[in-house]
Design a protein around this motif. Sequence first.
Motif, PDB file in Angstrom:
ATOM      1  N   UNK A  93     -26.524 -68.257  22.053  1.00 57.49           N
ATOM      2  CA  UNK A  93     -26.919 -68.978  20.843  1.00 57.49           C
ATOM      3  C   UNK A  93     -26.351 -68.219  19.646  1.00 57.49           C
ATOM      4  N   UNK A  94     -25.554 -68.901  18.845  1.00 61.68           N
ATOM      5  CA  UNK A  94     -24.949 -68.214  17.692  1.00 61.68           C
ATOM      6  C   UNK A  94     -24.552 -69.216  16.624  1.00 61.68           C
ATOM      7  N   UNK A  95     -24.498 -68.718  15.404  1.00 63.93           N
ATOM      8  CA  UNK A  95     -24.054 -69.538  14.281  1.00 63.93           C
ATOM      9  C   UNK A  95     -22.567 -69.265  14.050  1.00 63.93           C
ATOM     10  N   UNK A  96     -21.766 -70.288  14.333  1.00 62.66           N
ATOM     11  CA  UNK A  96     -20.315 -70.114  14.222  1.00 62.66           C
ATOM     12  C   UNK A  96     -19.844 -69.883  12.800  1.00 62.66           C
ATOM     13  N   UNK A  97     -20.685 -70.196  11.829  1.00 60.10           N
ATOM     14  CA  UNK A  97     -20.264 -69.998  10.442  1.00 60.10           C
ATOM     15  C   UNK A  97     -20.559 -68.564   9.998  1.00 60.10           C
ATOM     16  N   UNK A  98     -21.759 -68.083  10.348  1.00 57.84           N
ATOM     17  CA  UNK A  98     -22.084 -66.744   9.842  1.00 57.84           C
ATOM     18  C   UNK A  98     -21.509 -65.633  10.719  1.00 57.84           C
ATOM     19  N   UNK A  99     -21.016 -65.968  11.917  1.00 58.15           N
ATOM     20  CA  UNK A  99     -20.332 -64.929  12.710  1.00 58.15           C
ATOM     21  C   UNK A  99     -20.644 -65.026  14.182  1.00 58.15           C
ATOM     22  N   UNK A 100     -19.640 -64.778  15.007  1.00 63.35           N
ATOM     23  CA  UNK A 100     -19.830 -64.856  16.459  1.00 63.35           C
ATOM     24  C   UNK A 100     -20.101 -63.460  17.020  1.00 63.35           C
ATOM     25  N   UNK A 101     -21.057 -63.361  17.959  1.00 65.82           N
ATOM     26  CA  UNK A 101     -21.455 -62.031  18.454  1.00 65.82           C
ATOM     27  C   UNK A 101     -20.549 -61.515  19.583  1.00 65.82           C
ATOM     28  N   UNK A 102     -19.245 -61.502  19.326  1.00 64.52           N
ATOM     29  CA  UNK A 102     -18.311 -61.049  20.364  1.00 64.52           C
ATOM     30  C   UNK A 102     -17.340 -60.031  19.776  1.00 64.52           C
ATOM     31  N   UNK A 126     -11.817 -67.948  10.667  1.00 67.52           N
ATOM     32  CA  UNK A 126     -11.678 -66.484  10.616  1.00 67.52           C
ATOM     33  C   UNK A 126     -12.293 -65.846  11.859  1.00 67.52           C
ATOM     34  N   UNK A 127     -13.462 -66.345  12.267  1.00 64.57           N
ATOM     35  CA  UNK A 127     -14.113 -65.819  13.472  1.00 64.57           C
ATOM     36  C   UNK A 127     -13.309 -66.161  14.728  1.00 64.57           C
ATOM     37  N   UNK A 173      -4.436 -67.080  10.092  1.00 54.88           N
ATOM     38  CA  UNK A 173      -3.583 -66.411  11.095  1.00 54.88           C
ATOM     39  C   UNK A 173      -3.192 -67.243  12.294  1.00 54.88           C
ATOM     40  N   UNK A 174      -3.265 -68.574  12.187  1.00 57.27           N
ATOM     41  CA  UNK A 174      -2.849 -69.426  13.305  1.00 57.27           C
ATOM     42  C   UNK A 174      -1.599 -70.223  12.948  1.00 57.27           C
ATOM     43  N   UNK A 175      -0.887 -70.630  13.984  1.00 53.29           N
ATOM     44  CA  UNK A 175       0.133 -71.656  13.746  1.00 53.29           C
ATOM     45  C   UNK A 175      -0.224 -72.886  14.599  1.00 53.29           C
ATOM     46  N   UNK A 176       0.140 -74.039  14.070  1.00 52.22           N
ATOM     47  CA  UNK A 176      -0.162 -75.278  14.798  1.00 52.22           C
ATOM     48  C   UNK A 176       0.957 -75.516  15.805  1.00 52.22           C
ATOM     49  N   UNK A 177       0.605 -75.502  17.088  1.00 49.84           N
ATOM     50  CA  UNK A 177       1.616 -75.695  18.130  1.00 49.84           C
ATOM     51  C   UNK A 177       1.881 -77.183  18.337  1.00 49.84           C
ATOM     52  N   UNK A 178       0.801 -77.945  18.455  1.00 52.24           N
ATOM     53  CA  UNK A 178       0.933 -79.387  18.677  1.00 52.24           C
ATOM     54  C   UNK A 178      -0.346 -80.083  18.247  1.00 52.24           C
ATOM     55  N   UNK A 179      -0.187 -81.357  17.869  1.00 52.03           N
ATOM     56  CA  UNK A 179      -1.359 -82.134  17.453  1.00 52.03           C
ATOM     57  C   UNK A 179      -1.350 -83.451  18.221  1.00 52.03           C
ATOM     58  N   UNK A 180      -2.478 -83.780  18.836  1.00 50.02           N
ATOM     59  CA  UNK A 180      -2.581 -85.006  19.638  1.00 50.02           C
ATOM     60  C   UNK A 180      -3.546 -85.979  18.956  1.00 50.02           C
ATOM     61  N   UNK A 181      -3.054 -87.162  18.562  1.00 50.41           N
ATOM     62  CA  UNK A 181      -3.991 -88.145  17.988  1.00 50.41           C
ATOM     63  C   UNK A 181      -4.856 -88.743  19.092  1.00 50.41           C
ATOM     64  N   UNK A 182      -6.100 -89.017  18.762  1.00 47.91           N
ATOM     65  CA  UNK A 182      -6.981 -89.605  19.778  1.00 47.91           C
ATOM     66  C   UNK A 182      -6.513 -91.023  20.104  1.00 47.91           C
ATOM     67  N   UNK A 183      -6.431 -91.856  19.078  1.00 46.56           N
ATOM     68  CA  UNK A 183      -5.844 -93.200  19.214  1.00 46.56           C
ATOM     69  C   UNK A 183      -4.989 -93.400  17.975  1.00 46.56           C
ATOM     70  N   UNK A 184      -3.698 -93.257  18.155  1.00 53.02           N
ATOM     71  CA  UNK A 184      -2.778 -93.232  17.007  1.00 53.02           C
ATOM     72  C   UNK A 184      -2.958 -94.447  16.085  1.00 53.02           C
ATOM     73  N   UNK A 185      -3.141 -94.166  14.801  1.00 55.96           N
ATOM     74  CA  UNK A 185      -3.207 -95.243  13.811  1.00 55.96           C
ATOM     75  C   UNK A 185      -4.556 -95.917  13.681  1.00 55.96           C
TER      76      UNK A 185
END
Length: 211
Positions: free
Chosen positions: A96-105, A133-134, A187-199
């Motif tokens: 159980x963790x709050x992804x906004x305030x920080x992940x416990x890893x 960022x997390x 610090x990420x780059x976008x490798x690929x983007x998949x539309x769920x149902x294009x348009x």
Amino acid sequence: MSNPFKKQEVEQYERKRYRGLDQKLVHSREEKILRKILEEIRKEDARVLDVPCGYGRFSPLLLEPGVSLVSSDLSFHMVKRAVERNEESARLSGVVADGISGLPFKGEVFDLILSMRFFHHLHQEEERKAVLGEFSRVAKGGVILSFYQQNPLHVLQRKLRRRIKKSKTKIKMLSREEFQKEVEGEGFKVVRVYPLFKGIHSQLIALLQKA
Ligand SMILES: C[S@@+](CC[C@H](N)C(=O)[O-])C[C@H]1O[C@@H](n2cnc3c(N)ncnc32)[C@H](O)[C@@H]1O
């Protein structure tokens, strides 16, 4: 998004959320895209983080042989359900963790992070920045992240749905440029983007890698 789901709400959510035909289609398309990405980036004995895991909708997909899965969510009852649904798997743990305030890893422990249907609930740029960022801190491999891209047709459709009280949820939609800028800023780059149902549907699933 700040009130964690209670036990009864989780039960109701699991029963109803993907019951309608349109939602069944969405779920099956999401699974298809995820399966495709997972096949591409498969790694032996991977450590995977599913955040937020919800009731564990994608756990069976993620739990390939050898994978260790951590299912994390703000709601204790969501995490509990995600673990219960896969209780035969000793390779699944719940956190159980709050992804906004920080992940416990610790840093760079996950080969893959899956984050489905979270980003579009984050209306403030600061929140999205904190979450990314997390992810950037704890990931050593890729991140699969769904988001909603601005689409005039969908904006109109959502307005109509809200008017006839079918949906109260407000969705944060970003332009592709905004999305790209925000992920690159952490610090990420976008490798690929998949539309769920294009348009016709604004949800996209992006594969990101550490830059
Ligand atoms: C729309 S559900 C998506 C769940 C799952 N990824 C799926 O696609 O079925 C959003 C989830 O985000 C969780 N959540 C909301 N705020 C959160 C936060 N700050 N940190 C972690 N989880 C959060 C909610 O409890 C809920 O389970």
